[in-house]
Design a protein around this motif. Structure first.
Motif, PDB file in Angstrom:
ATOM      1  N   ASP A   1      10.258  -5.546   5.969  1.00 58.24           N
ATOM      2  CA  ASP A   1      11.310  -4.525   6.860  1.00 58.24           C
ATOM      3  C   ASP A   1      12.745  -4.647   7.587  1.00 58.24           C
ATOM      4  OD1 ASP A   1      10.646  -2.245   9.110  1.00 58.24           O
ATOM      5  OD2 ASP A   1      11.553  -3.144  10.762  1.00 58.24           O
ATOM      6  N   ARG A   2      13.008  -5.803   7.834  1.00 53.77           N
ATOM      7  CA  ARG A   2      14.572  -6.190   7.594  1.00 53.77           C
ATOM      8  C   ARG A   2      15.285  -6.993   7.698  1.00 53.77           C
ATOM      9  NH1 ARG A   2      16.098  -7.382  12.855  1.00 53.77           N
ATOM     10  NH2 ARG A   2      14.542  -7.658  14.189  1.00 53.77           N
ATOM     11  N   ALA A   3      16.215  -7.333   7.044  1.00 61.77           N
ATOM     12  CA  ALA A   3      16.988  -8.755   7.194  1.00 61.77           C
ATOM     13  C   ALA A   3      17.968  -9.261   7.617  1.00 61.77           C
ATOM     14  CB  ALA A   3      16.804  -9.033   4.886  1.00 61.77           C
ATOM     15  N   GLU A   4      18.048 -10.423   7.876  1.00 61.43           N
ATOM     16  CA  GLU A   4      20.202 -10.543   7.775  1.00 61.43           C
ATOM     17  C   GLU A   4      20.225 -12.107   7.988  1.00 61.43           C
ATOM     18  OE1 GLU A   4      23.075  -9.161   9.615  1.00 61.43           O
ATOM     19  OE2 GLU A   4      21.621  -7.847   9.226  1.00 61.43           O
ATOM     20  N   ASN A   5      21.241 -12.255   6.492  1.00 62.10           N
ATOM     21  CA  ASN A   5      21.638 -13.071   6.567  1.00 62.10           C
ATOM     22  C   ASN A   5      20.113 -14.588   6.240  1.00 62.10           C
ATOM     23  OD1 ASN A   5      22.903 -15.955   5.983  1.00 62.10           O
ATOM     24  ND2 ASN A   5      24.001 -16.317   8.261  1.00 62.10           N
ATOM     25  N   SER A   6      20.048 -15.274   6.849  1.00 65.07           N
ATOM     26  CA  SER A   6      18.759 -15.922   6.224  1.00 65.07           C
ATOM     27  C   SER A   6      17.837 -15.731   6.909  1.00 65.07           C
ATOM     28  CB  SER A   6      19.173 -17.731   5.753  1.00 65.07           C
ATOM     29  OG  SER A   6      19.467 -17.796   7.920  1.00 65.07           O
ATOM     30  N   GLU A   7      17.298 -14.587   7.165  1.00 67.56           N
ATOM     31  CA  GLU A   7      16.122 -14.434   8.501  1.00 67.56           C
ATOM     32  C   GLU A   7      15.594 -12.793   7.509  1.00 67.56           C
ATOM     33  OE1 GLU A   7      16.922 -15.926  12.569  1.00 67.56           O
ATOM     34  OE2 GLU A   7      18.390 -15.013  11.536  1.00 67.56           O
TER      35      GLU A   7
ATOM     36  N   MET B   1       2.021  -0.784  11.211  1.00 68.41           N
ATOM     37  CA  MET B   1       2.060  -0.679   9.860  1.00 68.41           C
ATOM     38  C   MET B   1       1.488  -2.625   9.429  1.00 68.41           C
ATOM     39  SD  MET B   1       4.533   0.259   6.616  1.00 68.41           S
ATOM     40  CE  MET B   1       4.172   1.544   7.255  1.00 68.41           C
ATOM     41  N   LYS B   2       0.163  -2.436   8.725  1.00 68.26           N
ATOM     42  CA  LYS B   2       0.448  -3.940   8.661  1.00 68.26           C
ATOM     43  C   LYS B   2       0.439  -4.775   7.297  1.00 68.26           C
ATOM     44  CE  LYS B   2      -2.078  -4.590  12.504  1.00 68.26           C
ATOM     45  NZ  LYS B   2      -1.685  -5.878  13.685  1.00 68.26           N
ATOM     46  N   ASN B   3       0.889  -5.636   7.624  1.00 67.69           N
ATOM     47  CA  ASN B   3       0.867  -5.906   5.616  1.00 67.69           C
ATOM     48  C   ASN B   3      -0.335  -5.735   5.342  1.00 67.69           C
ATOM     49  OD1 ASN B   3       3.896  -7.021   5.537  1.00 67.69           O
ATOM     50  ND2 ASN B   3       2.616  -8.273   7.111  1.00 67.69           N
ATOM     51  N   SER B   4      -2.088  -6.187   5.480  1.00 70.77           N
ATOM     52  CA  SER B   4      -2.879  -6.051   4.734  1.00 70.77           C
ATOM     53  C   SER B   4      -3.504  -4.767   3.798  1.00 70.77           C
ATOM     54  CB  SER B   4      -3.996  -6.474   5.698  1.00 70.77           C
ATOM     55  OG  SER B   4      -4.117  -5.959   6.961  1.00 70.77           O
ATOM     56  N   VAL B   5      -2.913  -3.780   4.887  1.00 71.84           N
ATOM     57  CA  VAL B   5      -3.074  -1.954   4.890  1.00 71.84           C
ATOM     58  C   VAL B   5      -2.073  -2.100   3.080  1.00 71.84           C
ATOM     59  CG1 VAL B   5      -2.810   0.366   5.575  1.00 71.84           C
ATOM     60  CG2 VAL B   5      -3.961  -1.372   7.103  1.00 71.84           C
ATOM     61  N   ILE B   6      -0.826  -2.412   3.522  1.00 73.54           N
ATOM     62  CA  ILE B   6       0.312  -1.931   2.834  1.00 73.54           C
ATOM     63  C   ILE B   6      -0.251  -2.289   1.380  1.00 73.54           C
ATOM     64  CG2 ILE B   6       2.184  -2.203   1.538  1.00 73.54           C
ATOM     65  CD1 ILE B   6       3.301  -2.524   4.528  1.00 73.54           C
ATOM     66  N   SER B   7      -1.155  -3.936   1.476  1.00 74.21           N
ATOM     67  CA  SER B   7      -1.937  -4.516   0.471  1.00 74.21           C
ATOM     68  C   SER B   7      -2.738  -4.284  -0.547  1.00 74.21           C
ATOM     69  CB  SER B   7      -1.843  -6.402   0.679  1.00 74.21           C
ATOM     70  OG  SER B   7      -2.294  -7.125  -0.670  1.00 74.21           O
ATOM     71  N   GLU B   8      -3.540  -3.592   0.346  1.00 74.96           N
ATOM     72  CA  GLU B   8      -4.705  -2.696  -0.496  1.00 74.96           C
ATOM     73  C   GLU B   8      -3.707  -1.553  -1.130  1.00 74.96           C
ATOM     74  OE1 GLU B   8      -7.930  -1.518  -1.673  1.00 74.96           O
ATOM     75  OE2 GLU B   8      -8.005  -4.086  -0.866  1.00 74.96           O
ATOM     76  N   ARG B   9      -3.158  -0.997  -0.295  1.00 73.53           N
ATOM     77  CA  ARG B   9      -2.577   0.312  -0.823  1.00 73.53           C
ATOM     78  C   ARG B   9      -1.737  -0.743  -2.740  1.00 73.53           C
ATOM     79  NH1 ARG B   9       0.958   2.978   2.865  1.00 73.53           N
ATOM     80  NH2 ARG B   9       2.470   4.086   1.387  1.00 73.53           N
TER      81      ARG B   9
ATOM     82  N   TRP C   1      12.218  -9.590   8.259  1.00 71.24           N
ATOM     83  CA  TRP C   1      11.404  -9.763   9.518  1.00 71.24           C
ATOM     84  C   TRP C   1      10.080  -8.615   8.712  1.00 71.24           C
ATOM     85  CZ3 TRP C   1      16.306 -11.120  10.812  1.00 71.24           C
ATOM     86  CH2 TRP C   1      16.850 -11.495  12.286  1.00 71.24           C
ATOM     87  N   ASP C   2       8.833  -9.251   8.640  1.00 76.53           N
ATOM     88  CA  ASP C   2       8.141  -7.488   7.982  1.00 76.53           C
ATOM     89  C   ASP C   2       7.817  -6.685   9.008  1.00 76.53           C
ATOM     90  OD1 ASP C   2       6.202  -8.720   9.676  1.00 76.53           O
ATOM     91  OD2 ASP C   2       4.604  -9.611   8.113  1.00 76.53           O
ATOM     92  N   VAL C   3       6.885  -6.078   7.952  1.00 78.29           N
ATOM     93  CA  VAL C   3       6.661  -4.558   9.157  1.00 78.29           C
ATOM     94  C   VAL C   3       5.942  -4.681  10.308  1.00 78.29           C
ATOM     95  CG1 VAL C   3       6.731  -3.467   6.751  1.00 78.29           C
ATOM     96  CG2 VAL C   3       4.146  -4.583   7.818  1.00 78.29           C
ATOM     97  N   GLU C   4       5.230  -6.577  10.235  1.00 80.10           N
ATOM     98  CA  GLU C   4       4.652  -6.208  11.383  1.00 80.10           C
ATOM     99  C   GLU C   4       5.171  -7.364  12.854  1.00 80.10           C
ATOM    100  OE1 GLU C   4       1.028  -8.422  10.992  1.00 80.10           O
ATOM    101  OE2 GLU C   4       0.114  -7.094   9.634  1.00 80.10           O
ATOM    102  N   GLY C   5       6.499  -7.393  12.779  1.00 77.94           N
ATOM    103  CA  GLY C   5       7.445  -7.584  13.426  1.00 77.94           C
ATOM    104  C   GLY C   5       7.812  -9.223  13.373  1.00 77.94           C
TER     105      GLY C   5
END
Length: 425
Positions: free
Chosen positions: A27-33, A1-9, A35-39
């Motif tokens: 995509d997920r988060a933990e404490n101060s970090e 899954m790409k950020n750019s594709v979701i952005s267009e949607r 991670w996006d859908v591209e990892g």
């Protein structure tokens, strides 16, 4: 899954009125970090705009929410109440500044808390008018917009605002407005526009959030308290962004020997779950009749459970002390590069609610372009920052107070390199 594709949607399906600071999709988060859908990993110096002071998915908050999910998720407190709501009100009543009896209501958002604070103030005083300040931000509902002291983008195109709302300049010495100037403007307001006997309340952020992280001077808050007492007006402290250890104390008003009559809270109260509160003098809070306050989702049992855990974490992990330590480290790093970066005109902030302000050296004017370029450069390096201020030239720092030391050091390195690269260009 790409950020750019979701952005267009997103562009095809979501109103453009919902502005977005970044185009990275979590995509997920933990404490101060995060991670996006591209990892890709990012260090979060926004905390969802001061919402996760206790970090993304603090284990104790998640545990409390899971336990509540196993019991019930919704009854509407106004239909079938629950003890956890009562107990959370008792805790806030005991925490807020002021040696007087207090009572609390719970709603869902910061704007809703502000709306209810104004309703309560008008009901308790029998007066219609409200005074707010330039640069202040109080929400996107109609009363919230009316109170907010910034036109673009919050008021543009939305028609007439609710009446009997007046603004005075907020004291910002950096921009030529002293406490004396602000108080003189209030005096002129009373002479030219509104009889103080018609004013229900003055609402103020003890540290302006969206307005630029400018702290209200102690003498200003003291004078407002005296003015309210003199004219029978109520003082409302909007602690939606400043509350819950962010400024190095539980509430920003704790830094001053001033107690508000009503306080609004939200954002980090429930560590990422929707919950807001209005706490005030008992006799004021009791002014509206039964049914005059509340809401279907107000005081959600999920949010209440999370809030109890948040308050426990703040106390047990000494997050007020931690906020002061982290804020000092951040400001020290910024001060260390200031001689090399004349574009920096101010470094400020209480606790870990900090900001740096930029000017265009050649023009001698506030520069939103520099602040935004630094934000984008830092984002490219993996650090999420937010800008703010009436001129858009301020970068504000709102990392989780639970941020790990090694992640904090990494973030400071990215911040410094981003500032140096943009300002040397």
């Amino acid at each position: 899954m790409k950020n750019s594709v979701i952005s267009e949607r997103k562009n095809q399906s979501i109103s453009r009125g919902v502005g977005m600071t970044t185009q990275i999709y979590a995509d997920r988060a933990e404490n101060s970090e995060i991670w996006d859908v591209e990892g890709r990993r990012y260090i979060d110096f926004s905390s969802g705009i001061a919402v996760v002071n206790t970090g993304h998915r603090h284990p104790r908050v998640i545990e409390a929410v899971k336990a509540q999910l196993d019991r019930f998720t919704h009854t509407c407190h106004q239909v079938v109440p629950y003890e956890s709501y009562v107990r959370l009100a008792e805790r806030l009543n005991a925490m807020l500044p002021g040696k007087f009896e207090k009572k609390t209501i719970f709603v869902t958002t910061g704007a809703e808390a502000v709306e209810n604070a104004i309703k309560i103030a008008r009901n308790a005083t029998g007066r219609p008018a409200v005074i707010a300040f330039s640069g202040g931000f109080h929400g996107r509902t109609f009363m919230g917009m009316a109170l907010t002291g910034k036109v673009v983008p919050y008021k543009v195109g939305f028609g007439a605002m609710p009446g009997d709302v007046y603004h005075a300049p907020f004291p910002v010495p950096l921009h030529g407005v002293s406490t004396a100037d602000s108080l003189a403007a209030l005096d002129r307001l009373f002479k030219a526009d509104v009889d103080p006997a018609r004013v229900a309340a003055i609402i103020v952020e003890p540290v302006q959030g969206e307005g630029g992280f400018y702290e209200a001077p102690r003498e200003f808050l003291t004078a407002l308290r005296k003015l309210c007492d003199q004219h029978g007006m109520l003082l409302i402290a909007d602690e939606v962004q400043t509350g819950f250890a962010r400024t190095g104390k539980m509430f920003a008003m704790d830094h001053h020997e001033v107690a508000a009559d009503i306080t609004t809270m939200a954002k980090s109260l429930a560590g990422g779950f929707p919950l807001s509160a209005v706490t005030g003098r008992a006799e004021i809070m009791d002014a509206p009749g039964p049914g005059g306050l509340g809401g279907t989702y107000g005081g959600s049992p999920i949010g209440v459970a999370a809030a109890h855990a948040v308050l426990d974490v703040i106390e047990d992990e000494k997050l007020c002390d931690r906020a002061n330590t982290l804020g000092a480290r951040l400001k020290q790093r910024l001060q260390s590069i200031r001689d090399d970066v004349p574009e920096i005109v101010d470094i400020r902030g209480l606790g870990f609610m900090n900001a740096v302000e930029f000017n265009d050296v050649k023009k001698g004017l506030p520069s939103a372009e520099i602040a935004n370029a630094i934000r984008l450069k830092a984002l490219d390096k993996g650090l999420i920052l937010l800008t703010c201020g009436v001129y858009g030239n301020v970068i504000r720092f709102l990392a989780p107070i639970t941020i790990q030391d090694e992640v904090m050091n990494e973030a400071l390195d990215i911040l410094e390199s981003s500032i140096r690269e943009i300002c040397a260009a």
